[in-house]
Design an enzyme around this catalytic site. Structure first.
Site, short mmCIF file in Angstrom:
data_model
loop_
_atom_site.label_atom_id
_atom_site.label_comp_id
_atom_site.label_asym_id
_atom_site.label_seq_id
_atom_site.Cartn_x
_atom_site.Cartn_y
_atom_site.Cartn_z
N SER A 53 0.79 -1.24 0.00
CA SER A 53 0.00 0.00 0.00
C SER A 53 0.81 1.28 0.00
CB SER A 53 -0.94 0.01 1.21
OG SER A 53 -2.03 -0.84 0.98
N LYS A 65 0.09 3.84 -2.63
CA LYS A 65 -0.91 4.90 -2.53
C LYS A 65 -0.30 6.30 -2.42
CE LYS A 65 -4.20 1.59 -0.77
NZ LYS A 65 -4.51 0.73 0.36
N SER A 112 -5.83 3.45 4.51
CA SER A 112 -5.38 2.59 3.42
C SER A 112 -6.54 1.92 2.69
CB SER A 112 -4.41 1.53 3.95
OG SER A 112 -3.56 1.06 2.94
#
Length: 353
Positions: A61, A64, A116
């Protein structure tokens, strides 16, 4: 078995437990380092420490970070979008969006970066580019613009795909770039925020998963990540005494503890030095017509240096004294070059005034 023997057996059992506990902790310490890591100064992109920083890795993640800055640069943050059914129930982390609810781009960015939310990632991607594949193209264009040339992105959230990868170095470059955006900085430094749930009778309370914000002095971002194949990943940002650092650790079981260690060691050894000021006239260049042009840099040269490096810094102004053409204002004419023990560590363009 008499009482004395029972007590003896119990003591032996407790001792064995302690031995196994120590062995277990020792095994954890074997994995105290990440498989790939880097510490980079935010403004100059100077690398202060690295290990395996150019090896291709999965990044979960921490993807991101690029998703967020791509959205910020290509969308209006106050624009309100309607959540579609195609982004409901995405696997992994989620803020549990509901089909038909309306949220602003900025609210979704908070869901993306604090919790997230993979559902936020896909909702934002489709709102921006119409599809995940088209948004991935935009992500890759943004990465190349930044100079992250050893990465490839195929989704906005970092769920595993063999063709979705980066390097610690590329991720640090992306993070340095993103942290220069005021909206991005505001979002990733937020510890807790309330955003609406327009389909329910309650607001969502989002608490940032990044423990660095509350556990390490000066921390102001950025993003955690985890998948089975990527392992635990963390990109941290921190500023102390004017020195702002980006720390990336990939596939690192004790990601918070190790990041703290890397940052602490770096702050113990480096200070921020203002070497050349943008207000200063560096010299003059005569052009073809005989006109004299003053020259300068547009941004102060501020670098992280150890005490020993600072003692050995050499500043070179590399530009011609005369040029066989006419010069105009704001024209690139050379470089300020910073050397330390004969190694070029930084350079910046010189312009006419």
């Amino acid at each position: 078995m008499n009482k004395r023997k029972i007590i003896l057996v119990i003591l032996v059992f407790i001792s064995l437990l302690n031995v196994f506990s120590i062995m277990f902790m020792s095994n954890i310490n074997v994995y105290s380092d990440s498989s790939s890591e880097i510490v980079m100064e935010l403004n100059s992109n100077r690398i202060l420490y690295e290990k395996n920083a150019n090896e291709k890795k999965y990044m979960a993640s921490t993807t991101k970070i690029l998703t967020a800055i791509t959205i910020i640069e290509n969308c209006k943050l106050d624009a309100v979008i309607t959540v579609g059914k195609e982004t409901i129930g995405v696997e992994g982390s989620s803020i549990y969006l509901i089909e038909g609810e309306k949220l602003s781009i900025k609210d979704l960015l908070y869901g993306l970066m604090l919790r997230s939310g993979n559902d936020c990632a896909e909702t934002l991607a489709i709102a921006c580019s119409g599809s995940i594949s088209e948004f991935s193209k935009l992500m890759n264009e943004t990465a190349k613009k930044i100079g992250a040339n050893n990465s490839n992105f195929v989704n906005p959230h970092g769920l595993h795909n063999d063709n979705h990868y980066t390097t610690a170095h590329d991720l640090a470059l992306i993070s340095c770039y993103a942290m220069k955006n005021a909206d991005f900085r505001e979002i990733v430094a937020t510890k807790k925020i309330k955003i609406p749930n327009t389909m329910g009778n309650y607001d969502r309370i989002l608490i940032n998963k990044n423990k660095m914000l509350t556990e390490f002095d000066g921390s102001n971002g950025i993003k955690t990540g985890y998948t089975k194949k990527a392992g635990r990943c963390l990109v941290s940002s921190c500023v102390r005494n004017g020195l702002e650092l980006i720390c990336v650790v990939l596939d690192c079981p004790p990601m918070f503890e190790h990041s703290k260690k890397l940052l602490s060691i770096t702050y113990d050894n480096y200070k921020s030095y203002n070497l050349v000021e943008s207000d200063n006239i560096l010299g003059f260049i005569y052009d073809k017509s005989g006109k004299n042009h003053a020259i300068h840099i547009k941004k102060d040269v501020v670098l992280p240096l150890t005490d020993n490096e600072y003692k050995n810094v050499k500043i070179v102004y590399n530009y011609p004294k005369k040029i066989d053409s006419e010069l105009s204002n704001n024209q690139f004419v050379g470089f300020v070059e910073i050397y330390c023990q004969n190694n070029l560590i930084f350079k910046q363009k010189i312009y006419t005034i």
